[in-house]
Write an enzyme that holds these catalytic residues in place. Structure first.
Site, mmCIF file in Angstrom:
data_model
loop_
_atom_site.group_PDB
_atom_site.id
_atom_site.type_symbol
_atom_site.label_atom_id
_atom_site.label_comp_id
_atom_site.label_asym_id
_atom_site.label_seq_id
_atom_site.Cartn_x
_atom_site.Cartn_y
_atom_site.Cartn_z
ATOM 1 C CD GLU A 33 -3.079 -1.068 2.248
ATOM 2 O OE1 GLU A 33 -2.660 0.138 3.037
ATOM 3 O OE2 GLU A 33 -4.169 -1.834 2.094
ATOM 4 C CD GLU B 44 -4.282 -5.913 2.826
ATOM 5 O OE1 GLU B 44 -5.462 -4.479 3.430
ATOM 6 O OE2 GLU B 44 -2.902 -5.269 3.947
#
Length: 385
Positions: free
Chosen positions: A175, A283
């Protein structure tokens, strides 16, 4: 004409292929958070007390009973490459040995695949208040920041140590956010170059900017869609790493699922198709309610029906979650996808109410159980008894 139209319809509706399916193992990044953001908090930490990568019994259940073949194993850069010596090829060997032990258990002992996950948000030197603390890797205006070259050196060293394990997948970074997309690309490319220079042919998965969110891929003035396809890999064995939560702000912190995957993934799926790229969604998650049940089902089916997607890991399992919940709780504690976890009141956890009830029935019966992980997948087979 009618026959042609029918044939086209059958082709377009045919299921795509998911080769890899499993859970994200969260726990190797634990033990550093500090309420006052004190640098160095929990570093290196005590293994098994402050942090732990996997619980072998949990992996056993997910492989032997649930027939999952993929685990994303989180770790911290600052533990693997200590701040005292800087990001690069000097490792804390004790820590690395613990990590390799976990990876080997998944890949060698259990025969599944493992994604190595530096859970650092493209930052290094202070994980005390993740996801915002630490210096952005490659930020030349920050004298405390690790350089793009050092990021490459780190990945070259790590890749060399796992180059002989065809079941290891290199997830370059968790991320990246709040930075120039060009810098994300530069860092990704430095890592890819170093991995290949180290003689590792393993599958690589690389993130975009904006938390690598699928819904945000083509949004804003500096979108991932504008340049992220410009990476090069001499082995053409790099896929895209995408995250996508289903709540109102795509954070995974609210219990209501309201963000339709077919709508919010449309742009990134089109981009993948345009550039002939494959992707993992490493995710995603949902809470225990009817709306999330339906949307999670639709989410998995969306990946099944679009052959740009070849693998997924749901967020999250992990040895230290206990009654705490890693996804979609509105501050309530309902456990995790870790087998044996319980809600804070001792009742059923998200493993029981979401994993077993909703996600487990959607795990493909046939997955890849042997051979190198790649963007083209491998031979599909039933779980080897």
């Amino acid at each position: 004409m009618k026959h042609s139209a029918l044939l086209a319809s059958l082709v377009s509706s045919a299921s795509a292929t998911i080769y890899y399916a499993g859970v994200a193992e969260s726990g190797g990044e634990f033990g550093v958070w500090s309420a006052d953001a004190t640098p160095g908090t929990g570093l290196p930490g005590a293994f098994g007390v402050d942090y732990k990568f996997i619980d072998e019994a949990g992996i056993d259940v997910h492989v032997d009973q649930n027939h999952l073949n993929l685990f994303r194993i989180a770790f911290l850069l600052e533990r693997m490459a200590p701040v005292a010596t800087g990001l690069g090829k000097t490792f804390n060997e004790t820590h690395f040995d613990y990590f390799k032990e976990a990876v080997d258990y998944v890949t060698v002992t259990k025969g599944a695949y493992a994604i190595l996950d530096p859970h650092n948000y493209m930052r290094y030197n202070d994980p005390s208040s993740q996801p915002y603390s630490g210096s952005v890797i490659g930020n030349t205006s920050d004298p405390t920041a690790a350089t793009t070259a050092q990021f490459g050196e780190f990945w070259g060293e790590l890749a060399g140590r796992f180059a002989d394990n065809e079941k290891v997948i290199f997830g370059l970074m968790n991320e990246p956010h709040d930075m120039a997309t060009e810098l994300v690309l530069q860092n990704n490319q430095a890592a890819i170059d170093a991995i290949r220079a180290a003689g590792a042919s393993n599958l690589i998965i690389m993130p975009g900017n904006s938390w690598t969110g699928g819904h945000a891929w083509a949004e804003g003035s500096d979108p991932s869609s504008a340049i992220m396809h410009q990476f090069t890999d001499p082995l053409n064995n790099t896929a895209i790493d995408i995250h996508e939560y289903l709540d109102v702000d795509y954070s995974g912190s609210h219990s209501e699922c309201v963000s339709d995957p077919a709508t919010n993934l449309a742009a990134v799926t089109s981009w993948l198709k345009e550039h002939n790229l494959k992707a993992f969604i490493t995710e995603f998650g949902g809470h225990n309610n009817t709306g999330c049940d339906d949307m999670l089902t639709n989410f998995i089916k969306y990946m099944d029906e679009n052959d740009e997607y070849i693998g997924w890991t749901a967020w999250a399992a992990g040895p230290f979650w206990g009654s705490a919940s890693p996804c979609c709780t509105d501050s309530q504690s309902f456990g995790s996808f870790e087998p044996g976890s319980k809600a804070v009141d001792g009742g059923p956890s998200l493993y029981d109410t979401v994993w077993l009830k909703v996600l487990q029935p959607l795990v493909p019966e046939k997955l890849q159980w042997s051979g190198v992980a790649s963007v083209t997948g491998g031979e599909l087979a039933d779980f080897p008894a």
